[in-house]
Design an enzyme around this catalytic site. Sequence first.
Site, short mmCIF file in Angstrom:
data_model
loop_
_atom_site.label_atom_id
_atom_site.label_comp_id
_atom_site.label_asym_id
_atom_site.label_seq_id
_atom_site.Cartn_x
_atom_site.Cartn_y
_atom_site.Cartn_z
N ASP A 30 0.86 -1.18 0.00
CA ASP A 30 0.00 0.00 0.00
C ASP A 30 0.89 1.23 0.00
O ASP A 30 2.04 1.19 0.46
CB ASP A 30 -0.92 0.01 1.22
CG ASP A 30 -2.17 0.85 0.99
OD1 ASP A 30 -3.21 0.28 0.63
OD2 ASP A 30 -2.09 2.08 1.14
N SER A 31 0.36 2.34 -0.50
CA SER A 31 1.14 3.58 -0.54
C SER A 31 1.01 4.38 0.76
O SER A 31 1.72 5.37 0.94
CB SER A 31 0.70 4.45 -1.72
OG SER A 31 -0.66 4.79 -1.59
N ALA B 295 1.62 0.97 -6.21
CA ALA B 295 1.25 -0.36 -6.69
C ALA B 295 1.64 -0.56 -8.16
O ALA B 295 2.14 -1.63 -8.53
CB ALA B 295 -0.24 -0.60 -6.50
N ASP C 286 -7.19 -4.83 -5.07
CA ASP C 286 -8.35 -4.14 -4.48
C ASP C 286 -8.09 -2.63 -4.46
O ASP C 286 -7.96 -2.01 -3.40
CB ASP C 286 -8.59 -4.66 -3.05
CG ASP C 286 -9.86 -4.10 -2.44
OD1 ASP C 286 -10.73 -3.62 -3.20
OD2 ASP C 286 -9.99 -4.13 -1.20
N CYS D 64 -14.34 -0.86 -6.94
CA CYS D 64 -15.40 -0.21 -6.16
C CYS D 64 -15.92 1.02 -6.88
O CYS D 64 -16.63 1.84 -6.28
CB CYS D 64 -14.90 0.14 -4.76
SG CYS D 64 -13.51 1.29 -4.72
#
Length: 408
Positions: free
Chosen positions: A265-266, A292, A312, A352
């Site tokens: 993750d950043s 990513a 995700d 999403c």
Amino acid sequence: MVTISRRGADRIRGGHVWVYRSDIVEAKDAAPGALVTVEESGGRGARPTRGGRALGAALYSTASEIALRMISARPVADLEQLVRERIRAAIEYRTRVVENTDAHRVIFSEGDFLPGLIVDRYNDVMSLQILTQAMDRESMREWIVSELAEQLTPAVMVEKVDARVRKLEQLPEKESGVIWADSIPESGSEGKGSSARTATEFQMNGVRFQFDALSGQKTGAFLDQRENYAAAAKYARGEALDVFCYQGGFALHLAEKCTSVTGVDSSRPALEIAEKNAALNGREIEWIEANAFDLLRDYADGGKQYDCIVLDPPAFAKSRQNLETAMRGYKELNLRALKMLRPGGILVTCSCSYHVSEADLLEVLGSAGSDSHRIIRILENRGQSRDHPKVLGIPETSYLKCIIAHVS
């Protein structure tokens, strides 16, 4: 009384609950956040036989492009009673569909016929978001908080403020904070609520998580993926990579089945919480702070291989205008992941973005499979967890896509 066009009326008759400002014919003396009766215009362009036909009751916004959010197909004589009934109905619905967790969405805005209200529960802490003028009215807040307190008896309720939304709704600025604690309403900066505990521990599918209602994104953890976490774990094995891992939802579930798990993750703060969550569960997971896209490119070029990869990402398509750019991003992510999967590997790929349809995501995955010369078999085509209900006629309530695939 608010009068709307035939187009707006047809939208309501089709099952939707939004009326856009462009479809308002007249809204004389309608106050911000008011409960109004909605009627179809009988003027030029409307069907004469339907002129002046009452369509129900709605909550009005003087600022949003969504000017009306329907709350009932009939006139509402007692709004407080209706709101309290809707809250109780939402809670009862969760008793039927929620399992293996003490954290879930209690109220999902239009999905529970309470537009503009989001409520999540994390064990004994509740997190609320108020998104409209109507839900921000003092009387409405009082009804919501008192009914939730009576029905669910939490230790504390916290309001998570979205400054952008409040600005769009022309609501006064405010800070996130405790609004209720220990059965005593919060009153200003003094009193019992102001120093209330906002941190707790909750579990999803037997996996433990730390939570602080005054940190993190939106109302907190991503509860909409809860059922997908468990589904992905059913197929996981070997070495796993969780990309856009946030606070470790997928990674921690995969760790129960895999020999090694790496989360990427950043956000350093998110990874710090993920590390604490791993320790809480006695899991050894490698956490990497990185972009990513860059990391996947480097790993793919370097020949890194995994048995299970989860993608995700956050919503790439915030609006239809940037859908094309979003699709290129999804394509690149999936292409890199497919190149890194060993034969027989599992890919869990999510979106999403409401504007990215299920068909769009499948098309992207198929194109990436063709470019990488991989055969993809769909194991499960999933959506958001059932405590985020999808309502027919309101497509915006269906936004999360999660595809679990076997890759040869």
